[in-house]
Design a protein around this motif. Structure first.
Motif, PDB file in Angstrom:
ATOM      1  N   LEU A  57      40.229  30.960  36.617  1.00 42.03           N
ATOM      2  CA  LEU A  57      39.980  32.089  37.503  1.00 42.03           C
ATOM      3  C   LEU A  57      39.802  33.368  36.685  1.00 42.03           C
ATOM      4  O   LEU A  57      39.712  33.319  35.457  1.00 42.03           O
ATOM      5  N   PHE A  58      39.771  34.507  37.364  1.00 41.75           N
ATOM      6  CA  PHE A  58      39.430  35.759  36.701  1.00 41.75           C
ATOM      7  C   PHE A  58      40.219  36.892  37.345  1.00 41.75           C
ATOM      8  O   PHE A  58      40.384  36.931  38.559  1.00 41.75           O
ATOM      9  N   PHE A  59      40.739  37.801  36.506  1.00 43.11           N
ATOM     10  CA  PHE A  59      41.419  38.979  37.043  1.00 43.11           C
ATOM     11  C   PHE A  59      40.456  40.164  36.998  1.00 43.11           C
ATOM     12  O   PHE A  59      39.770  40.372  35.983  1.00 43.11           O
ATOM     13  N   GLY A  60      40.400  40.945  38.077  1.00 41.64           N
ATOM     14  CA  GLY A  60      39.312  41.902  38.267  1.00 41.64           C
ATOM     15  C   GLY A  60      39.410  43.229  37.543  1.00 41.64           C
ATOM     16  O   GLY A  60      38.433  43.970  37.497  1.00 41.64           O
ATOM     17  N   VAL A  61      40.584  43.571  36.978  1.00 40.34           N
ATOM     18  CA  VAL A  61      40.703  44.880  36.332  1.00 40.34           C
ATOM     19  C   VAL A  61      40.791  44.711  34.826  1.00 40.34           C
ATOM     20  O   VAL A  61      41.480  43.829  34.319  1.00 40.34           O
ATOM     21  N   ASP A  62      40.088  45.580  34.118  1.00 40.81           N
ATOM     22  CA  ASP A  62      40.193  45.595  32.665  1.00 40.81           C
ATOM     23  C   ASP A  62      40.204  47.044  32.187  1.00 40.81           C
ATOM     24  O   ASP A  62      39.408  47.864  32.650  1.00 40.81           O
ATOM     25  N   ILE A  63      41.137  47.357  31.313  1.00 42.65           N
ATOM     26  CA  ILE A  63      41.186  48.695  30.714  1.00 42.65           C
ATOM     27  C   ILE A  63      41.446  48.535  29.217  1.00 42.65           C
ATOM     28  O   ILE A  63      41.916  47.486  28.769  1.00 42.65           O
ATOM     29  N   GLY A  64      41.147  49.581  28.474  1.00 44.44           N
ATOM     30  CA  GLY A  64      41.260  49.519  27.023  1.00 44.44           C
ATOM     31  C   GLY A  64      42.657  49.139  26.531  1.00 44.44           C
ATOM     32  O   GLY A  64      42.804  48.423  25.550  1.00 44.44           O
TER      33      GLY A  64
END
Lengths: 469, 469
Positions: free
Chosen positions: A128-135
């Motif tokens: 699956l995939f998690f929708g938030v990405d930050i530096g």
């Protein structure tokens, strides 16, 4: 150490284990700072192992009136987790780990101190995939992400962190534990209490666990770097792609010319698209049908070129090229850092008034500091610009930028929150009635102001200022 | 009319126009009922024309302590808008209309009294799409939809109403107007106050305007009616389609065999798929690339047939067939109505424990009333079942069903809310700490309990019960 803090520590002795309470030299420097600045060294660090520990800490601190600073990965950019004088740190660092994943329901239950990257990896491992990405993915924790409603680059597709929260477990200032981790996508069984803790920067309660929403893992991921004649063209292209690539578009980043040119020069690479254009964009798609998705992406970009909305396009055709294009976007911060001390505003602007805002801000800035240089880039798809400047007159320029924000109905903090650093700007984005209502919530849930006191707005004089910003 | 109500009306004379205050015979029967039952005729109906009118009404009612029932389209199913004895109605019916649409930002600003269907049509006219649809679309209003966090058939794609709210204008019980209609997709400028009014059933404030999120208009819409061997097969098919048709799947409705067979018989039509199967489903896709979308849909369904997850499939190939298949789903209510008096539970069940719940509930029901007949259908994609029964022993059966819900960690009201009718069941889904926290919010924002008193939970004895449920 104050008498109050001392009383709190005595009360908790025996309740927390040996590693659960750091004092004196055991409090390392890291606890004193967030990602932007060093604050005060906390008089002690409390490191609970579970929700019941957190409840005991809060209940005792509340009775005693000892202010706590709630800390996760301490990657915040506005001061919410940066200690003020006299605060004891409540660090969630030992409450870490993915507890369970429900693949069919596409949800995950995770402890608040878990780093974002661990969540992303666990989702990936489950297909699956998690929708938030930050530096700051390697350090920033889920609790802090939720408390600050973190955003990042794929908000236009997956929403802010708020949209990933299916449920929370949180502890109120008086020690009350609220648990709502069922993860039901549809549930109107009384008030939803989770929003009390999302984006309120740890001021209304301490998040201890979360049920997060997961998404299908993309089977195709592709990006393109685009040169465009103007911001207007970028906005028009965005509007078209949102419709034409609906279900695929996952990022639309704008990069102003001096930032693009400066970054590729700083990286020492050949510019992927022509220099000298009026605007640059980095566009990403994520989909489930690689061939069809690529076809739609290529057709949409070809059309943009034909109609003059874009003047040059480079499309990645391998994972290496994909990462290479992202590296330019990610390289901006380093370029800016190398340029020297700059002040950055993380602003949210209605798309339809963005040019008006830019003109207004540029005019005001040139009156205050004709030598100021602006570096602008950001998440155009969300109306979120990172507006950075090299100037000696930070405070006046801040007022000028935020006055322009107020004039166009924007936000003074798109994703970084208010913390202590932006308190003075809150009034440019929110009415007096709204700020009074925020205080009303605070007074109802944390009447002694023990949790992140002075964040978002100042504490009333009656409970004492920890420190004036 | 009570002395209190009389005082409120005198205070508002001159403030509201002639049509703004109905008393005596002018209060028609409609104001006394919601969609399920008749309540008390309100002692008067106040019909504000704008936000300032609402503020004046609340401020006066709060000072006087006169309880108000907030009414929109009065299509609620749990009693939130059904008047209790002694209440004055605050009807938003004259505050109706779409104010503006921002096509590029995909947002709409709309008055709270606007019927859902008007919103849907305005979005469509602008080349866009509104994500929520419910049966009462022609009458139910935006304010009521938000106040009850309406759901409906496309939640698995677009989310509940909560996910459509970009901003609200609302009035607190003391008359304070909070306006947050900027519609910024990314804004962490202080607390988000909108959630106070979403799904809280009019108990914390009165919504006057909303900024709603719109979506790209689907270029393709297609559905299929499917016979399956079992609920398990339906769940497996759902899990597969959520991945395989990611970005396309817009509804996955389950219909239990006796409901399917009863409905087609009641409608007098030829069953589209074989009778005698273990389960039925109605699946819909919405996409942007008709040819590619159809191809993916057909391939996914063919695979399901091949692998025995489905035993019979009918795919619509025209708008007429599309509507014909939906008509069966929509015809269920009429079939149930024709069957006679039935009691319905709108429950939310974790997907992984749905069979366990069904077995537990069926067993408990058969012990209480061996003659009870169950009719089950609902939004499987969201774990939301409408569990209807013909029985004489409604109350005991309700306790049995909700005990089973509590055992599997479900919700007692997936989309209809608590109102007055389901107050007694709230404890099966929410902890004492959660309910106390809801009351804390209520006390902080409506200390005199003038707004929808007794909805969600009982008012404290000190402010007086309007009526015990």
């Amino acid at each position: 150490m104050s008498e109050r803090a001392g009383r709190l520590l005595s009360r908790l002795e025996g309740r927390l284990d040996a590693a659960g309470m750091l004092v004196g030299d055991a409090v390392s420097d890291g606890y004193a700072a967030d990602a932007t600045a060093r604050g005060h060294r906390p008089v002690a660090v409390l490191r609970p192992r579970g929700t019941q520990d957190v409840s005991a800490i809060l209940s005792a601190a509340n009775e005693i009136g000892q202010p706590l600073v709630v800390q996760g990965g301490r990657t915040g950019l506005s001061g919410a987790s940066r200690p003020l004088a006299g605060e004891v740190s409540l660090s969630l660092e030992r409450m870490s780990g993915v507890e369970s994943i429900d693949v069919a329901a596409q949800t995950m239950i995770v402890a608040a101190g878990t780093p974002l990257q661990v969540v992303q990896q666990a989702a990936e491992d489950a297909g699956l995939f998690f929708g938030v990405d930050i530096g700051a993915r390697g350090t920033a924790t889920v609790g802090g992400n939720i408390g600050t409603n973190a955003g990042g680059i794929r908000v236009l597709r997956y929403g802010m962190y708020r949209a990933q929260v299916m449920g929370l477990e949180a502890v109120l200032a008086d020690g009350t534990v609220l648990s709502s981790l069922k993860g039901l996508p549809k549930d109107n069984s009384g008030y939803d209490l989770n929003p009390l803790f999302i984006g309120t920067e740890g001021t209304l309660g301490v998040i201890t666990r979360a049920c997060l929403k997961l998404h299908p893992k993309p089977k195709s991921e592709r990006n393109a770097f685009i040169a465009l004649p103007s911001l207007k063209a970028a906005q028009e292209l965005l509007a078209r792609l949102r419709i034409g690539l609906s279900g695929l578009l996952s990022a639309f980043e704008a990069i102003f010319p001096n930032v693009y040119e400066g970054t590729v020069a700083h990286m020492g690479i050949r510019p992927p698209v022509e220099v000298g254009a009026g605007m640059y964009a980095m566009v990403e798609i994520q989909g489930q049908s690689p061939d069809q998705d690529n076809e739609r992406f290529e057709a949409a970009l070809a059309e943009a070129l034909e109609e003059g909305l874009a003047t040059d396009v480079v499309l990645s055709s391998s994972l290496r090229e994909f990462s290479g294009l992202w590296a330019i976007r990610d390289g901006i911060n380093e370029f800016l850092f190398a340029r020297g001390e700059s002040v950055g505003f993380d602003i949210s602007v209605p798309l339809s008034r963005m040019q008006e805002f830019l003109d207004m801000a540029a005019h005001a800035i040139s009156e205050i500091d004709p030598d100021a240089v602006s570096f602008i880039f950001g998440h155009l798809g969300d109306g979120n610009l990172h507006y950075c400047m090299v100037t000696e007159r930070e405070k006046e320029i801040g007022e000028a930028v935020f006055s322009a924000i107020a004039a166009v109905g924007g936000g003074v903090s798109a994703e970084h929150g208010i913390g202590t650093d932006k308190r003075r700007y809150l009034k440019y984005a929110r009415s007096e009635a709204e700020i009074v209502t925020m205080r009303r919530l605070k007074a109802a849930f944390d009447p002694n102001y023990i949790l992140n006191r002075g964040r978002v707005f100042e504490a009333p004089v009656s409970v004492g200022q920890v420190e004036r910003a």
